[in-house]
Motif scaffolding. Structure first.
Motif, PDB file in Angstrom:
ATOM      1  N   PHE A 473       0.934  -1.177  -0.283  1.00 49.27           N
ATOM      2  CA  PHE A 473      -0.215   0.340   0.184  1.00 49.27           C
ATOM      3  C   PHE A 473       1.141   1.153   0.499  1.00 49.27           C
ATOM      4  CE2 PHE A 473      -2.040   3.475   1.900  1.00 49.27           C
ATOM      5  CZ  PHE A 473      -3.635   3.774   1.705  1.00 49.27           C
ATOM      6  N   ILE A 474       1.810   1.507   0.845  1.00 42.89           N
ATOM      7  CA  ILE A 474       2.770   2.679   1.115  1.00 42.89           C
ATOM      8  C   ILE A 474       3.630   2.809  -0.367  1.00 42.89           C
ATOM      9  CG2 ILE A 474       5.274   3.236   1.990  1.00 42.89           C
ATOM     10  CD1 ILE A 474       4.200   2.394   4.929  1.00 42.89           C
ATOM     11  N   ARG A 475       3.902   2.014  -0.825  1.00 38.79           N
ATOM     12  CA  ARG A 475       4.406   1.936  -2.552  1.00 38.79           C
ATOM     13  C   ARG A 475       4.215   1.844  -3.515  1.00 38.79           C
ATOM     14  NH1 ARG A 475       5.770  -2.874  -2.273  1.00 38.79           N
ATOM     15  NH2 ARG A 475       4.885  -4.397  -3.816  1.00 38.79           N
ATOM     16  N   GLU A 476       2.597   1.763  -3.199  1.00 37.59           N
ATOM     17  CA  GLU A 476       1.136   2.213  -4.477  1.00 37.59           C
ATOM     18  C   GLU A 476       0.927   3.293  -3.899  1.00 37.59           C
ATOM     19  OE1 GLU A 476      -1.965  -0.328  -3.629  1.00 37.59           O
ATOM     20  OE2 GLU A 476      -1.010  -1.850  -4.836  1.00 37.59           O
ATOM     21  N   VAL A 477       1.086   3.791  -2.896  1.00 40.78           N
ATOM     22  CA  VAL A 477       0.639   5.392  -2.749  1.00 40.78           C
ATOM     23  C   VAL A 477       2.036   6.377  -3.199  1.00 40.78           C
ATOM     24  CG1 VAL A 477       0.517   7.223  -1.185  1.00 40.78           C
ATOM     25  CG2 VAL A 477      -0.869   5.574  -1.320  1.00 40.78           C
ATOM     26  N   GLN A 498       0.149  -3.260 -13.406  1.00 39.48           N
ATOM     27  CA  GLN A 498      -0.280  -3.293 -11.788  1.00 39.48           C
ATOM     28  C   GLN A 498       0.781  -2.462 -11.205  1.00 39.48           C
ATOM     29  OE1 GLN A 498      -3.425  -3.780 -12.776  1.00 39.48           O
ATOM     30  NE2 GLN A 498      -2.907  -4.004 -14.379  1.00 39.48           N
ATOM     31  N   LYS A 499       0.418  -0.880 -10.602  1.00 40.78           N
ATOM     32  CA  LYS A 499       1.662  -0.982 -10.111  1.00 40.78           C
ATOM     33  C   LYS A 499       1.200  -0.669  -8.826  1.00 40.78           C
ATOM     34  CE  LYS A 499       6.467  -1.461 -10.613  1.00 40.78           C
ATOM     35  NZ  LYS A 499       7.079  -1.684 -10.811  1.00 40.78           N
ATOM     36  N   VAL A 500      -0.887   0.029  -9.300  1.00 36.78           N
ATOM     37  CA  VAL A 500      -1.098   0.661  -8.118  1.00 36.78           C
ATOM     38  C   VAL A 500      -2.055   0.203  -8.019  1.00 36.78           C
ATOM     39  CG1 VAL A 500      -0.564   2.892  -8.466  1.00 36.78           C
ATOM     40  CG2 VAL A 500      -2.087   2.445  -9.947  1.00 36.78           C
ATOM     41  N   SER A 501      -3.511  -0.282  -7.035  1.00 36.53           N
ATOM     42  CA  SER A 501      -4.405  -0.459  -6.507  1.00 36.53           C
ATOM     43  C   SER A 501      -5.480   0.241  -6.294  1.00 36.53           C
ATOM     44  CB  SER A 501      -4.630  -1.545  -5.673  1.00 36.53           C
ATOM     45  OG  SER A 501      -4.027  -0.468  -4.257  1.00 36.53           O
ATOM     46  N   LEU A 502      -6.403   0.147  -6.466  1.00 40.06           N
ATOM     47  CA  LEU A 502      -8.437   0.265  -6.221  1.00 40.06           C
ATOM     48  C   LEU A 502      -7.868   1.239  -4.893  1.00 40.06           C
ATOM     49  CD1 LEU A 502     -10.216  -1.559  -8.083  1.00 40.06           C
ATOM     50  CD2 LEU A 502     -10.133   0.596  -8.706  1.00 40.06           C
ATOM     51  N   TRP A 503      -7.442   0.537  -3.876  1.00 43.64           N
ATOM     52  CA  TRP A 503      -7.039   1.096  -2.428  1.00 43.64           C
ATOM     53  C   TRP A 503      -6.408   1.981  -2.057  1.00 43.64           C
ATOM     54  CZ3 TRP A 503     -10.735   0.619   0.679  1.00 43.64           C
ATOM     55  CH2 TRP A 503     -11.471  -1.471   0.874  1.00 43.64           C
ATOM     56  N   SER A 504      -5.168   2.006  -2.954  1.00 49.25           N
ATOM     57  CA  SER A 504      -3.687   3.608  -2.573  1.00 49.25           C
ATOM     58  C   SER A 504      -4.645   4.384  -3.702  1.00 49.25           C
ATOM     59  CB  SER A 504      -2.875   3.126  -4.041  1.00 49.25           C
ATOM     60  OG  SER A 504      -3.269   2.062  -5.086  1.00 49.25           O
ATOM     61  N   ALA A 505      -5.578   3.922  -4.631  1.00 50.41           N
ATOM     62  CA  ALA A 505      -5.860   5.262  -5.891  1.00 50.41           C
ATOM     63  C   ALA A 505      -7.102   5.970  -4.650  1.00 50.41           C
ATOM     64  CB  ALA A 505      -6.933   4.242  -7.037  1.00 50.41           C
ATOM     65  N   THR A 506      -8.122   4.949  -4.432  1.00 57.24           N
ATOM     66  CA  THR A 506      -9.555   5.629  -3.429  1.00 57.24           C
ATOM     67  C   THR A 506      -8.557   6.752  -1.756  1.00 57.24           C
ATOM     68  OG1 THR A 506     -10.381   3.400  -3.554  1.00 57.24           O
ATOM     69  CG2 THR A 506     -10.869   4.964  -1.988  1.00 57.24           C
ATOM     70  N   PHE A 507      -7.829   5.734  -1.672  1.00 56.67           N
ATOM     71  CA  PHE A 507      -6.988   7.126  -0.610  1.00 56.67           C
ATOM     72  C   PHE A 507      -6.316   8.231  -1.022  1.00 56.67           C
ATOM     73  CE2 PHE A 507      -1.990   8.312   0.864  1.00 56.67           C
ATOM     74  CZ  PHE A 507      -3.422   8.406   3.177  1.00 56.67           C
ATOM     75  N   ILE A 576      -6.659  10.221 -10.352  1.00 52.70           N
ATOM     76  CA  ILE A 576      -6.325  10.782  -9.804  1.00 52.70           C
ATOM     77  C   ILE A 576      -5.160  10.880 -10.426  1.00 52.70           C
ATOM     78  CG2 ILE A 576      -5.893   8.786  -8.121  1.00 52.70           C
ATOM     79  CD1 ILE A 576      -6.940  11.787  -6.396  1.00 52.70           C
ATOM     80  N   TYR A 577      -3.831   9.735 -10.474  1.00 53.93           N
ATOM     81  CA  TYR A 577      -2.798  10.216 -10.197  1.00 53.93           C
ATOM     82  C   TYR A 577      -2.231  11.030 -11.302  1.00 53.93           C
ATOM     83  CZ  TYR A 577      -1.393   5.704  -7.241  1.00 53.93           C
ATOM     84  OH  TYR A 577      -1.256   5.238  -6.089  1.00 53.93           O
TER      85      TYR A 577
END
Length: 679
Positions: A473-477, A498-507, A576-577
């Motif tokens: 999660f930290i790496r994705e953020v 697939q370097k990021v996830s839906l959770w990191s984008a939502t954060f 968002i990115y």
């Protein structure tokens, strides 16, 4: 005997209280008084002027349709008694002094008296301005100019008149769209002065673009509105009233014809008169009987008065036509319909405000603090007092105190000046310390790196850092920073790796909202136009997330029918990115804005604009890379997406209206059933 004496004393006390209460009721104004706060909203304040009486007739003379009045240096009142074809001169008590022009004038609608005592009457019926001597004889007449510069077809029907110290005559002529007619003391035409601007509109611009010259010639000409009243102050500056000129009814012209008053000081488009007091305050009168008092800078002091309610009470008007102020700052307001002059007396509160303004204008800043403080003790919402007190503090170099008052008054320019002084003083005292701290920090970094190379003492700390970075999660953020360095690699990482996830984008969406709210509350006072007390959380949530939702849904739907390769989750994450510059740099800009002044405003505006443009560019790259479009296809997709957002907004609005009507219907039915059940 003692019992009788007691009854007599009780009776005297009752009569005294009755008389005192009745006098208080009679002194109560039949209208409310307002001032202006820093949001340009009317707020109640103490009564500024009380109705003190009226002049119904002068001696045995009665007015008939009076149109204008003027008060000279000796407090003599001159009334343009239009339908009686004369100028009536009276004292403050309404005693007749003399009449002027009874055998000369036809329908005088304007009157002015110069410093030598000459009386000028603007008479549209005669088509002249007539100048009378002190004995009432005609001294000079100002007729329609023969100069070709005046215009062959321009009308000359004088309505109002004013004269400067050099004897130049300024005439408001009905229907003259070129401005005020200016004539010399001998009647020579000097030109037009203080013309208004023609009002443009979308219809006029379209006519100019599509119509031919012949077609436009058949249309009504777009001419500027004609001034309707005039006044002149002791400095020779000309003031005009233009009835119906929304937002620009009151103007003060310099010798070059430029307006010196704020363009937003007009509160009523139907002003009928303007008058300047000896102290320079500006009084304007609306046709409905609302009186506005401004200071010399155009700041509203008081607004009071009201239309007549049918009871013919003093202080209310049927057709307010003219206003004048005597040396004691008593107001005299002419009612054309009721044929009288109503008199208003300033209250103690108004006296305090005027006294403070006078002291400040004369440069007595220390002395002005006390009356401003008294004003605030009586009405802490009187923002002009906060500004005056702040200016007084500033002139005394009490910059910290002045800043507090400037914030309350929402005076950004004054705040900027005071903060610049504080910042400059702090830099003078602490700049060398700041430089030493920066140098020490740089040396410390070099030293710590040398120590690490020699002893590896910080390996445990680096190990903790590596362990934290191994958390997905930290790496994705933190992958956000890839978009700052190389956006193409960043979007490739989203789509292919697939370097990021839906959770990191939502954060990050939640972080975006937090930073948005942080900016609303913490942007520097100079650059923050949002009132924190007016913020509504749900409205701000809608302002942030509704555009995101519309963009994501519209862009995905448009892309699915235009051969776009992006999935919904990729559009969601990529959007968002693409906001990476805002997420990274917005807090920094907000913090820095608190140490900037107007002199440094370009730093704030430039950095803010850079962030916006940067985000737009990243959004363009996002659409191109996620959906694998060409540049032309990307542009087409974005335009169709924006159109889709508009259509989707309209559909949602229609659904909202229908649901609201259904809710109202169901609620009404339930209420009806409950009422019938109770019966």
């Amino acid at each position: 005997m003692r019992n009788v004496y007691g009854k007599i004393m009780l009776l005297v006390l009752v009569v005294f209280l009755w008389l005192d209460s009745s006098s208080a009721v009679s002194a109560e104004a039949p209208y409310k008084t307002y001032t202006e706060d820093h949001n340009r909203q009317f707020v109640r304040t103490q009564d500024a002027y009380y109705p003190a009486g009226s002049i119904e007739k002068v001696g045995e003379l009665e007015f008939s349709g009076p149109s204008d009045l003027y008060i000279d240096a000796h407090n003599r009142i001159y009334v343009a008694d239009t339908n009686n074809h004369r100028i009536v001169v009276t004292d403050e008590a309404g005693r007749l002094i003399r009449t002027v022009g009874e055998d000369v004038l036809q329908s005088p609608t304007g009157v002015f008296v110069d410093a030598q005592g000459f009386v000028y009457a603007a008479d549209g019926g005669l088509g002249q301005v007539v100048k009378f001597g002190e004995d009432g004889s005609v001294n000079h007449t100002y007729e329609r100019p023969e100069s070709p510069l005046f215009g062959k077809n321009n009308p000359f029907k004088p309505l109002k008149v004013a004269v400067d110290k050099r004897g130049n005559v300024y005439i408001i002529s009905e229907g003259t769209t070129n401005g005020v007619v200016q004539m010399s003391s001998h009647g020579d035409f000097l030109g037009y002065f203080g013309s208004n601007e023609s009002q443009s509109s979308l219809r006029i611009m379209l006519e100019r673009f599509f119509f031919t010259d012949a077609q436009r010639a058949k249309l009504f000409k777009n001419v500027p509105p004609s001034p309707t009243n005039i006044a002149i102050d002791e400095k020779g500056l000309i003031y005009t009233i233009t009835q119906g000129d929304e937002g620009k009814s009151v103007k003060r012209f310099n010798i070059s014809g430029f307006n010196l008053l704020p363009v937003d000081m007009t509160f009523d488009p139907y002003y009928t008169d303007v008058y300047l007091s000896k102290s320079g305050n500006i009084y304007t009168l609306s046709q409905t009987g609302i009186i506005f008092e401004f200071d010399t800078e155009g700041n509203l002091l008081f607004s009071f008065g009201a239309p007549d309610d049918g009871k013919s009470r003093i202080g209310l008007f049927l057709n307010a036509a003219g206003i004048a102020v005597d040396s004691r700052e008593h107001l005299y307001v002419l009612d054309k319909e009721r044929n009288n002059i109503q008199i208003f007396e300033p209250t103690e509160f108004t006296g305090l405000v005027h006294h403070a303004l006078e002291l400040y204008k004369e440069g007595h800043y220390v002395e002005s603090r006390e009356p401003w403080s008294q004003v605030l003790r009586r009405n802490n919402l009187f923002d002009l007092a906060h500004k005056g007190l702040a200016d007084a503090y500033y002139k005394q170099q009490l910059y910290a105190e002045s800043i507090e008052e400037y914030v309350i008054a929402n005076d950004k320019e004054g705040y900027s000046n005071a903060f610049w002084e504080i910042r400059n003083r702090w830099l003078q005292n602490n700049l060398i310390v700041v430089i030493y701290l920066v140098l020490a920090w740089l040396l410390l970094r070099v030293l710590l790196r040398w120590v690490q190379r020699k002893t590896r003492v910080f390996d445990p700390v680096l190990r903790i850092k590596r362990n934290m970075m191994s958390i997905a999660f930290i790496r994705e953020v933190l992958f956000l920073f890839r978009f700052i360095k190389n956006p193409f690699d960043g979007f490739y990482g989203i789509k292919e790796e697939q370097k990021v996830s839906l959770w990191s984008a939502t954060f990050l969406y939640a972080l975006f909202f937090v930073e948005y709210v942080f900016a609303l509350y913490n942007t520097g006072f100079i650059f923050n136009n949002m009132e924190p007390s007016n913020l509504i959380l749900m409205r701000e949530i809608a302002k942030v997330f509704a555009p995101f939702a519309l963009w994501i849904i519209s862009n995905y739907l448009v892309s699915t029918i235009s051969e776009g390769e992006g999935k919904f989750s990729e559009v969601y994450k990529g959007t968002i990115y693409a906001m990476a510059p805002y997420l990274v740099f917005s807090p920094i800009i907000v913090v820095v804005s608190n140490v900037l002044t107007f002199n440094d405003a370009f730093l704030y505006s430039f950095s803010s604009n850079i962030v916006i443009v940067w985000c737009v560019v990243l959004m363009f790259i996002k659409v191109k890379e996620i959906h694998d479009y060409t540049v032309g296809g990307t542009i087409r997709n974005i335009l169709i997406t924006l159109f889709g957002m508009l259509i989707l907004s309209l559909v949602l609005f229609i659904v909202y209206v229908l649901l609201d009507q259904v809710f109202d219907f169901v609620y009404s039915v339930i209420r009806e059933l409950m009422v019938r059940a109770e019966l």
